[in-house]
Enzyme design. Sequence first.
Site, PDB file in Angstrom:
ATOM      1  N   HIS A 156      -7.664  -5.886  -0.295  1.00 15.88           N
ATOM      2  CA  HIS A 156      -6.518  -4.999  -0.148  1.00 15.88           C
ATOM      3  C   HIS A 156      -5.477  -5.567   0.816  1.00 15.88           C
ATOM      4  O   HIS A 156      -4.273  -5.368   0.621  1.00 15.88           O
ATOM      5  CB  HIS A 156      -6.991  -3.626   0.345  1.00 15.88           C
ATOM      6  CG  HIS A 156      -5.916  -2.587   0.336  1.00 15.88           C
ATOM      7  ND1 HIS A 156      -5.240  -2.230  -0.804  1.00 15.88           N
ATOM      8  CD2 HIS A 156      -5.395  -1.831   1.337  1.00 15.88           C
ATOM      9  CE1 HIS A 156      -4.353  -1.286  -0.515  1.00 15.88           C
ATOM     10  NE2 HIS A 156      -4.415  -1.037   0.775  1.00 15.88           N
ATOM     11  N   SER A 206       0.854  -1.191   0.000  1.00 16.16           N
ATOM     12  CA  SER A 206       0.000   0.000   0.000  1.00 16.16           C
ATOM     13  C   SER A 206       0.896   1.249   0.000  1.00 16.16           C
ATOM     14  O   SER A 206       1.718   1.413  -0.898  1.00 16.16           O
ATOM     15  CB  SER A 206      -0.951  -0.047   1.202  1.00 16.16           C
ATOM     16  OG  SER A 206      -2.018   0.855   1.046  1.00 16.16           O
TER      17      SER A 206
END
Length: 229
Positions: free
Chosen positions: A198, A66
């Site tokens: 994610h 991320s």
Amino acid sequence: MCLPHAGAAPGMFVPWADGLGPDVDLVSARYSTPDDVPRSVADLADRVAGELERLSRRPTTLFGHSMGGIVAYEVARRCSARAGLVRLVVSGTVSPAAHRPGGTHRLDDTAFVAEVLALGGTAPHLFADPAARAVWLPPIRQDFRLIDTYRHRPGPPLTCPVTAMAGQHDREAPPDLMRSWQDTTAADFDLRVFPGGHFYLLDAQRAVVTELRRRLERPSAVPSPLTLP
């Protein structure tokens, strides 16, 4: 070296050590302390690159998830001429050229917490107690400020291979967008897709570590394309 997502503690990567093996030194970055806060992603990357230069010049792979993927890329740009850097592995983030500034860090506390929890990967109990919230909220907001205000500056491509890792159902960085990382390097590129969203790397830890181990054993080799079921 591992670079975590916004608000994560460096210790999140400790469970990976056994799977990587005793011949691998697992190093994880801490982005800031209450008394020492980076001004920008560029400032943070300068600091991390400087620390890397202080370490042994053994073969080095950068892994970032991320926000950490963008930071790892900027560190790689600063270390591209360093003999020890053999690969960049980015996870759960679009390429720097595709990144767009955001305003999450400017939300009020209620909206900010809701946004962080919606992404996953952060334990809700950190925000349930007012005292705990007072401790955890500022550093997490600071990390979001860094990535929200990041702007990519074009430059020469990397000279090391790049591996992109993605969650099959990640809405923040879907696999199709992760392919754009191939434009960041003049060397080899490959993409790995794992089940999950994610924060796929939390549930697919063993598979992720196995993939990393393969690249550490053969740092310049690119395995044949593989999508994990």
